[in-house]
Design an enzyme around this catalytic site. Structure first.
Site, PDB file in Angstrom:
ATOM      1  N   ASP A  44       9.743  40.108  18.927  1.00  0.00           N
ATOM      2  CA  ASP A  44       8.357  40.393  19.006  1.00  0.00           C
ATOM      3  C   ASP A  44       8.082  41.666  19.845  1.00  0.00           C
ATOM      4  OD1 ASP A  44       5.874  40.162  17.764  1.00  0.00           O
ATOM      5  OD2 ASP A  44       5.095  38.720  19.028  1.00  0.00           O
TER       6      ASP A  44
ATOM      7  N   ASP B 198      -0.896  38.789  13.574  1.00  0.00           N
ATOM      8  CA  ASP B 198       0.104  37.973  14.208  1.00  0.00           C
ATOM      9  C   ASP B 198      -0.171  36.366  14.281  1.00  0.00           C
ATOM     10  OD1 ASP B 198       1.891  40.252  15.960  1.00  0.00           O
ATOM     11  OD2 ASP B 198      -0.278  40.804  15.318  1.00  0.00           O
TER      12      ASP B 198
ATOM     13  N   TYR C 171      -2.030  49.020  48.663  1.00  0.00           N
ATOM     14  CA  TYR C 171      -2.123  50.431  49.005  1.00  0.00           C
ATOM     15  C   TYR C 171      -3.257  50.988  48.215  1.00  0.00           C
ATOM     16  CZ  TYR C 171       2.762  50.079  50.711  1.00  0.00           C
ATOM     17  OH  TYR C 171       3.809  49.679  51.397  1.00  0.00           O
TER      18      TYR C 171
ATOM     19  N   ASP D 264      10.154  45.597  37.061  1.00  0.00           N
ATOM     20  CA  ASP D 264      10.254  44.077  36.786  1.00  0.00           C
ATOM     21  C   ASP D 264      11.683  43.707  36.642  1.00  0.00           C
ATOM     22  OD1 ASP D 264       9.431  41.448  36.204  1.00  0.00           O
ATOM     23  OD2 ASP D 264       7.329  42.165  36.222  1.00  0.00           O
TER      24      ASP D 264
ATOM     25  N   HIS E 132      10.733  37.160  33.250  1.00  0.00           N
ATOM     26  CA  HIS E 132       9.533  37.656  33.834  1.00  0.00           C
ATOM     27  C   HIS E 132       9.075  39.039  33.107  1.00  0.00           C
ATOM     28  CE1 HIS E 132       6.672  39.058  36.848  1.00  0.00           C
ATOM     29  NE2 HIS E 132       6.310  37.698  37.021  1.00  0.00           N
TER      30      HIS E 132
ATOM     31  N   ASN F 206      -0.171  35.760  44.586  1.00  0.00           N
ATOM     32  CA  ASN F 206      -0.345  34.334  44.291  1.00  0.00           C
ATOM     33  C   ASN F 206      -0.632  33.328  45.234  1.00  0.00           C
ATOM     34  OD1 ASN F 206      -0.366  35.197  41.591  1.00  0.00           O
ATOM     35  ND2 ASN F 206       1.973  34.712  41.302  1.00  0.00           N
TER      36      ASN F 206
END
Length: 589
Positions: A152, A112, A281, A144, A177, A269
């Site tokens: 790709d 790649d 958890y 998500d 995301h 974050n």
């Protein structure tokens, strides 16, 4: 006697295993043998030896290259049987060594074109892992914003997923995301296009629980976890999180875990001393983020709940994958940063471990933790067990399945046979702590020779308080509890000034004779408690004395010379204080 016999059996078994284990040096592949003749041997004698080999074994030795003339290095075709025979022959008298001409191969480096920009994959040492497995047969659920099969990801297999936000089968991404996260796990690799992924032969299960705004509800996430467990997912990645524990979420996690699904989530974050949920958890692997230099990423949560760290990027270097531009839906190579980017590295390596034959989530976590690159100084648990190492993890996963001999090799390679492993856990250096405690008792014994007294609980408590504290508590992490109380309880009096922050530099206010002096002044008139003050002064003297030589670091004093001088002077003052407070004592009968 029983313990002694068990110890003897262990030593004998260990010695037998190590004696019979030949190590990596004899495990290579070869089809020719190197003959390195001594440089003081005449050319005629060398030619005579070569002629003998040709006649006896019907083989023709040859110079390795035109540059080998000066070094007299020859190569002859042959394998183990010939090697053994040559080593036993008279030839060994004229050679420096006779050894296998091992075949080395290049690690699997993808073609790649932008792989060179992926510092994160080299950071986790992924190339040796690819020599063993690429994750084939493993399904990773990406819970998500959905996943779009960008160019790709065209060679990456996507299995049936679901959109829990809009209640439909098509779980395409409308935010970018989730596609980015899926790329880190399994971006199509060796396709002469774009970038690479960690477990690029694994399959992706797209599960959309977050809307285009990036938000989603716990009920959808819990349903997605159960869907993944019921539809063949082996690993779940959740690069999402928030505050607040949820029963429905924890129930779903336990359900998936009991079906042998490895669950990975981002620590968060907010730069807080606790993982966010669901990473918090117990049955979820919580991943903190590091930057390109291996330091804690500025935004990453840390402390309680963090299990491991992986590349999440920073402004100095982000994580590059192909995803979609939410403003127009076009495909784009984008560099993101966050614990969201760190978690899929661990999920990808978990997929490699699963592909190596490890089934149970607890065993996968154990392999991940045991194979990390450990960080010696990590008092605030920025990195959990340490930095993710894909190559070491896969090696350990494979070796763990083989033989008794491999088990001992694993012990050796990971440091367990090194006594230092057992006496230095990184966070707590055991030897200095023991020396501090013993030193305080030796100082008390020295005083007792001049001013006889009986040992008492108050003196002993003072010695421990001043010298080491309950140091074994420093490394404790209990679910949903802050860690600083354990650091306080695990600190000696001189260390209290840096216990809450968890720094390595001693606070000069606490690491001095001042607090022992105050205790002596306040308690000197009390028949029992004054011994606590005297013991504390002796303990502090021992702690400061040992610190002066082991780790002389005092806030504001700069170089080690000034810090060491400060600690030594205050250690002497503390001993002098205890000496003064002990004068006039009579032995209690």
């Amino acid at each position: 006697m029983r313990k002694f016999l068990l110890l003897c059996l262990f030593v004998v078994g260990l010695g037998f295993a190590l004696f019979n284990f030949k190590g990596l040096a004899n495990q290579g592949e070869f089809d020719s043998i190197v003959l390195d003749f001594r440089e003081d041997i005449p050319a005629t004698e060398i030619q005579s030896d070569l002629a003998d080999i040709a006649q006896k074994y019907n083989l023709t030795p040859r110079l390795n290259s035109e540059f080998s003339v000066a070094d007299n290095v020859y190569v002859v075709e042959g394998k183990k049987r010939l090697l053994k025979a040559l080593k036993k022959s008279s030839l060994k008298q004229n050679t420096e060594y006779i050894e296998p001409n091992y075949i080395y191969r290049a690690f699997d480096i993808p073609n790649d074109p932008d792989y060179a920009k992926q510092w994160n994959l080299r950071s986790i040492n992924v190339e040796p892992a690819w020599d063993e497995t690429k994750g084939s047969g493993v399904v990773v659920a990406v819970i998500d914003t959905g996943v779009t099969q960008v160019p790709d990801l065209k060679k990456t297999k996507l299995v049936k997923g679901y959109d829990f936000v809009n209640d439909k089968i098509d779980a395409s991404d409308d935010q970018g995301h989730g596609t980015h996260v899926a790329g880190t796990i399994a971006q199509s690799t060796n396709n002469a296009y774009g970038v690479a992924g960690v477990a690029y032969e694994a399959s992706i299960m797209p599960l959309k629980v977050l809307s285009a705004s990036g938000g989603g509800q716990v009920a959808d996430i819990a349903e997605a976890i159960k869907f993944a467990a019921d539809n063949g997912a082996n690993v779940i990645n959740m690069s999402l999180g928030g505050g607040g524990a949820s029963h429905i979420m924890e129930e779903a996690i336990n359900y998936a875990y009991n079906k042998n699904v490895v669950i990975v989530a981002a620590a968060g974050n907010a730069n807080q001393n606790a993982s966010a949920y669901p990473a918090r958890y117990p049955r979820v692997i919580s991943v903190a983020a590091i930057d390109a230099s291996g330091n804690k990423a500025p935004y990453s949560n840390f402390g309680a709940g963090v299990d491991i760290s992986a590349p999440g990027g920073s402004e100095a270097g982000k994580i590059l994958q192909e995803t979609i531009d939410p403003s127009n839906g076009q495909y784009v190579f984008a560099a993101f940063q966050g614990t969201s980017m760190a978690a899929p590295h661990v999920a990808g390596v978990a997929a490699l471990i699963k592909a190596s034959g490890i089934e149970e989530p607890a065993e996968v976590l154990q392999i991940l933790k045991q194979s990390v690159r450990k960080i010696e100084e990590d008092p605030l648990n920025h990195f959990g067990a340490g930095h993710l190492d894909a190559g070491a993890a896969v090696k350990l996963a494979l070796k763990g399945q083989i033989t008794f001999r491999d088990f001992f090799r694993w012990l050796r390679d990971n440091g367990y046979l090194n006594p230092r492993f057992w006496i230095d856990g990184g966070t707590i250096a055991l030897i200095p702590k023991v020396v501090m405690v013993l030193g305080s008792y030796l100082l008390a014994w020295f005083l007792r020779n001049y001013f006889p007294f009986n040992w008492s609980w108050s003196l002993t408590t003072g010695l421990v308080t001043g010298s080491s504290g309950l140091f074994f508590l420093k490394g404790f992490y209990i679910f949903d509890l802050p860690q600083w109380p354990f650091r306080v309880m695990g600190s000696s009096l001189p260390e209290l000034g840096n216990a809450v922050q968890g720094t390595v530099q001693l606070n000069p206010f606490f690491a001095s004779a001042l607090l022992p002096f105050i205790l002596v002044v306040l308690l000197l008139g009390h028949s029992q408690w004054k011994w606590f003050a005297i013991g504390t002064a002796l303990g502090v003297a021992s702690c400061l004395g040992v610190s002066a030589f082991v780790s002389p670091a005092v806030w504001g004093l700069g170089s080690a010379f000034f810090a060491r001088s400060f600690l030594i002077v205050n250690a002497l003052l503390c001993f002098g204080l205890a000496y003064w407070a002990s004068q006039g004592e009579k032995k209690l009968a």
